[in-house]
Design a protein around this motif. Structure first.
Motif, PDB file in Angstrom:
ATOM      1  N   ASN A  81      46.429  48.106  84.882  1.00 33.65           N
ATOM      2  CA  ASN A  81      46.243  46.776  84.049  1.00 33.65           C
ATOM      3  C   ASN A  81      47.287  46.065  83.779  1.00 33.65           C
ATOM      4  O   ASN A  81      47.132  45.085  82.903  1.00 33.65           O
ATOM      5  CB  ASN A  81      45.036  47.189  82.869  1.00 33.65           C
ATOM      6  N   TYR A  82      48.579  46.786  83.749  1.00 31.53           N
ATOM      7  CA  TYR A  82      49.713  46.095  83.392  1.00 31.53           C
ATOM      8  C   TYR A  82      51.061  46.524  84.335  1.00 31.53           C
ATOM      9  O   TYR A  82      50.476  47.710  85.063  1.00 31.53           O
ATOM     10  CB  TYR A  82      49.949  46.218  82.134  1.00 31.53           C
ATOM     11  N   ASN A  83      51.978  45.834  84.441  1.00 34.67           N
ATOM     12  CA  ASN A  83      53.156  46.326  85.188  1.00 34.67           C
ATOM     13  C   ASN A  83      54.505  46.100  84.563  1.00 34.67           C
ATOM     14  O   ASN A  83      54.674  45.013  84.014  1.00 34.67           O
ATOM     15  CB  ASN A  83      53.193  45.527  86.435  1.00 34.67           C
ATOM     16  N   LEU A  84      55.014  47.257  84.274  1.00 33.66           N
ATOM     17  CA  LEU A  84      56.373  47.131  83.593  1.00 33.66           C
ATOM     18  C   LEU A  84      57.410  46.902  84.372  1.00 33.66           C
ATOM     19  O   LEU A  84      58.713  47.178  83.909  1.00 33.66           O
ATOM     20  CB  LEU A  84      56.440  48.441  82.829  1.00 33.66           C
ATOM     21  N   SER A  85      57.407  46.448  85.612  1.00 37.90           N
ATOM     22  CA  SER A  85      58.860  46.473  86.422  1.00 37.90           C
ATOM     23  C   SER A  85      59.789  45.425  85.596  1.00 37.90           C
ATOM     24  O   SER A  85      60.877  45.365  85.904  1.00 37.90           O
ATOM     25  CB  SER A  85      58.207  45.974  87.698  1.00 37.90           C
ATOM     26  N   LYS A  86      59.319  44.210  85.045  1.00 36.93           N
ATOM     27  CA  LYS A  86      60.080  43.284  84.543  1.00 36.93           C
ATOM     28  C   LYS A  86      60.581  43.705  83.367  1.00 36.93           C
ATOM     29  O   LYS A  86      61.965  43.449  82.818  1.00 36.93           O
ATOM     30  CB  LYS A  86      59.240  41.926  84.138  1.00 36.93           C
ATOM     31  N   VAL A  87      60.028  44.648  82.620  1.00 37.21           N
ATOM     32  CA  VAL A  87      60.690  45.104  81.157  1.00 37.21           C
ATOM     33  C   VAL A  87      61.442  46.268  81.665  1.00 37.21           C
ATOM     34  O   VAL A  87      62.655  46.094  81.020  1.00 37.21           O
ATOM     35  CB  VAL A  87      59.464  46.250  80.361  1.00 37.21           C
ATOM     36  N   HIS A  88      61.269  47.059  82.880  1.00 36.60           N
ATOM     37  CA  HIS A  88      62.399  47.999  83.049  1.00 36.60           C
ATOM     38  C   HIS A  88      63.609  47.172  83.475  1.00 36.60           C
ATOM     39  O   HIS A  88      64.640  47.608  83.345  1.00 36.60           O
ATOM     40  CB  HIS A  88      61.897  48.849  84.238  1.00 36.60           C
ATOM     41  N   ALA A  89      63.326  46.119  84.287  1.00 33.93           N
ATOM     42  CA  ALA A  89      64.622  45.435  84.822  1.00 33.93           C
ATOM     43  C   ALA A  89      65.377  44.566  83.646  1.00 33.93           C
ATOM     44  O   ALA A  89      66.335  44.743  83.759  1.00 33.93           O
ATOM     45  CB  ALA A  89      63.928  44.115  85.776  1.00 33.93           C
TER      46      ALA A  89
ATOM     47  N   SER B 153      65.515  45.742  80.625  1.00 35.12           N
ATOM     48  CA  SER B 153      65.975  46.978  79.751  1.00 35.12           C
ATOM     49  C   SER B 153      66.938  47.689  80.387  1.00 35.12           C
ATOM     50  O   SER B 153      67.610  48.678  79.727  1.00 35.12           O
ATOM     51  CB  SER B 153      64.831  47.638  79.201  1.00 35.12           C
ATOM     52  N   ASP B 154      67.177  47.289  81.614  1.00 37.79           N
ATOM     53  CA  ASP B 154      68.236  48.479  82.434  1.00 37.79           C
ATOM     54  C   ASP B 154      67.503  49.897  82.153  1.00 37.79           C
ATOM     55  O   ASP B 154      68.447  50.949  82.085  1.00 37.79           O
ATOM     56  CB  ASP B 154      69.645  48.462  82.068  1.00 37.79           C
ATOM     57  N   ASN B 155      66.248  49.990  82.454  1.00 33.77           N
ATOM     58  CA  ASN B 155      65.322  51.156  82.365  1.00 33.77           C
ATOM     59  C   ASN B 155      65.825  52.106  80.959  1.00 33.77           C
ATOM     60  O   ASN B 155      65.496  53.171  80.919  1.00 33.77           O
ATOM     61  CB  ASN B 155      65.703  52.266  83.364  1.00 33.77           C
ATOM     62  N   ASP B 156      65.985  51.510  79.967  1.00 32.67           N
ATOM     63  CA  ASP B 156      66.108  52.002  78.608  1.00 32.67           C
ATOM     64  C   ASP B 156      64.707  52.362  77.935  1.00 32.67           C
ATOM     65  O   ASP B 156      64.087  51.338  77.851  1.00 32.67           O
ATOM     66  CB  ASP B 156      66.801  51.143  77.711  1.00 32.67           C
ATOM     67  N   PRO B 157      64.442  53.556  78.105  1.00 34.59           N
ATOM     68  CA  PRO B 157      63.092  53.960  77.661  1.00 34.59           C
ATOM     69  C   PRO B 157      62.786  53.537  75.989  1.00 34.59           C
ATOM     70  O   PRO B 157      61.494  53.420  75.744  1.00 34.59           O
ATOM     71  CB  PRO B 157      63.166  55.581  77.553  1.00 34.59           C
ATOM     72  N   ASP B 158      63.843  53.416  75.378  1.00 27.94           N
ATOM     73  CA  ASP B 158      63.346  53.157  73.937  1.00 27.94           C
ATOM     74  C   ASP B 158      63.144  51.672  73.790  1.00 27.94           C
ATOM     75  O   ASP B 158      61.969  51.379  73.003  1.00 27.94           O
ATOM     76  CB  ASP B 158      64.469  53.415  73.018  1.00 27.94           C
ATOM     77  N   PHE B 159      63.559  50.697  74.644  1.00 29.88           N
ATOM     78  CA  PHE B 159      63.552  49.414  74.776  1.00 29.88           C
ATOM     79  C   PHE B 159      62.063  49.182  75.182  1.00 29.88           C
ATOM     80  O   PHE B 159      61.196  48.383  74.715  1.00 29.88           O
ATOM     81  CB  PHE B 159      64.471  48.643  75.718  1.00 29.88           C
ATOM     82  N   VAL B 160      61.693  50.120  76.252  1.00 29.65           N
ATOM     83  CA  VAL B 160      60.292  49.931  76.991  1.00 29.65           C
ATOM     84  C   VAL B 160      59.152  50.122  75.998  1.00 29.65           C
ATOM     85  O   VAL B 160      58.267  49.574  75.944  1.00 29.65           O
ATOM     86  CB  VAL B 160      60.218  50.943  78.486  1.00 29.65           C
ATOM     87  N   LEU B 161      59.404  51.072  75.275  1.00 35.36           N
ATOM     88  CA  LEU B 161      58.535  51.752  74.178  1.00 35.36           C
ATOM     89  C   LEU B 161      58.252  50.813  73.106  1.00 35.36           C
ATOM     90  O   LEU B 161      57.163  50.371  72.756  1.00 35.36           O
ATOM     91  CB  LEU B 161      58.975  53.069  73.711  1.00 35.36           C
ATOM     92  N   GLU B 162      59.408  50.180  72.587  1.00 36.74           N
ATOM     93  CA  GLU B 162      59.338  49.136  71.712  1.00 36.74           C
ATOM     94  C   GLU B 162      58.518  47.822  72.228  1.00 36.74           C
ATOM     95  O   GLU B 162      57.897  47.295  71.431  1.00 36.74           O
ATOM     96  CB  GLU B 162      60.773  48.517  71.268  1.00 36.74           C
ATOM     97  N   ILE B 163      58.904  47.576  73.343  1.00 39.77           N
ATOM     98  CA  ILE B 163      58.050  46.305  73.942  1.00 39.77           C
ATOM     99  C   ILE B 163      56.645  46.512  73.901  1.00 39.77           C
ATOM    100  O   ILE B 163      55.731  45.846  73.487  1.00 39.77           O
ATOM    101  CB  ILE B 163      58.455  45.987  75.372  1.00 39.77           C
ATOM    102  N   VAL B 164      56.126  47.837  74.566  1.00 41.64           N
ATOM    103  CA  VAL B 164      54.582  48.211  74.618  1.00 41.64           C
ATOM    104  C   VAL B 164      53.977  48.126  73.469  1.00 41.64           C
ATOM    105  O   VAL B 164      52.875  47.967  72.873  1.00 41.64           O
ATOM    106  CB  VAL B 164      54.404  49.429  75.524  1.00 41.64           C
ATOM    107  N   GLN B 165      54.869  48.700  72.249  1.00 38.76           N
ATOM    108  CA  GLN B 165      54.412  49.003  70.963  1.00 38.76           C
ATOM    109  C   GLN B 165      54.185  47.607  70.424  1.00 38.76           C
ATOM    110  O   GLN B 165      52.880  47.349  69.627  1.00 38.76           O
ATOM    111  CB  GLN B 165      55.117  49.670  69.886  1.00 38.76           C
ATOM    112  N   LEU B 166      55.074  46.712  70.443  1.00 41.73           N
ATOM    113  CA  LEU B 166      54.607  45.492  69.955  1.00 41.73           C
ATOM    114  C   LEU B 166      53.708  44.672  70.563  1.00 41.73           C
ATOM    115  O   LEU B 166      52.774  44.051  69.919  1.00 41.73           O
ATOM    116  CB  LEU B 166      56.067  44.417  70.248  1.00 41.73           C
TER     117      LEU B 166
END
Length: 114
Positions: free
Chosen positions: A4-12, A14-27
């Protein structure tokens, strides 16, 4: 696996920074439901400015999380606010966005344990 979602833009972004990805999904999980309720309230009360402001605020998150149908529908909400349409004209669109958000949030919570 995200359906139901796609994180490809978030990974791009963030340069695949897992902390950044987590922060985005938490927000997304904490803020978007509040913003959506405010958008719905604006629609219910025919406060077109409020409805537009919150639809506009939600829009980038839908794009970032690859929720393409919901993104297209939020554009319809924005257009509806500009034309100051009748509430019944936009209710089905809002319900569709709401269901997509609920599914994505449920899936994100499961995938990220947030």
């Amino acid at each position: 696996m995200a359906i139901n979602y796609n994180l490809s833009k978030v990974h791009a972004l963030s340069d695949n920074d897992p902390d950044f990805v987590l922060e985005i999904v938490q927000l997304f999980v904490t803020e978007i439901p509040k913003d959506f309720k405010q958008m719905e309230l604006g629609i219910k009360e025919k406060d077109y400015k409020q409805a537009y402001a919150f639809a506009h605020k939600i829009k980038p998150s839908l794009d970032l999380l690859g929720m393409l149908i919901a993104y297209d529908e939020i554009l319809q909400v924005e257009a509806w606010t500009k034309s100051e349409g009748k509430r019944r004209e936009i209710e089905a669109t809002c319900e569709s966005i709401k269901k997509q958000l609920e599914k994505a949030i449920k899936e994100i919570k499961k995938d990220f344990e947030v």
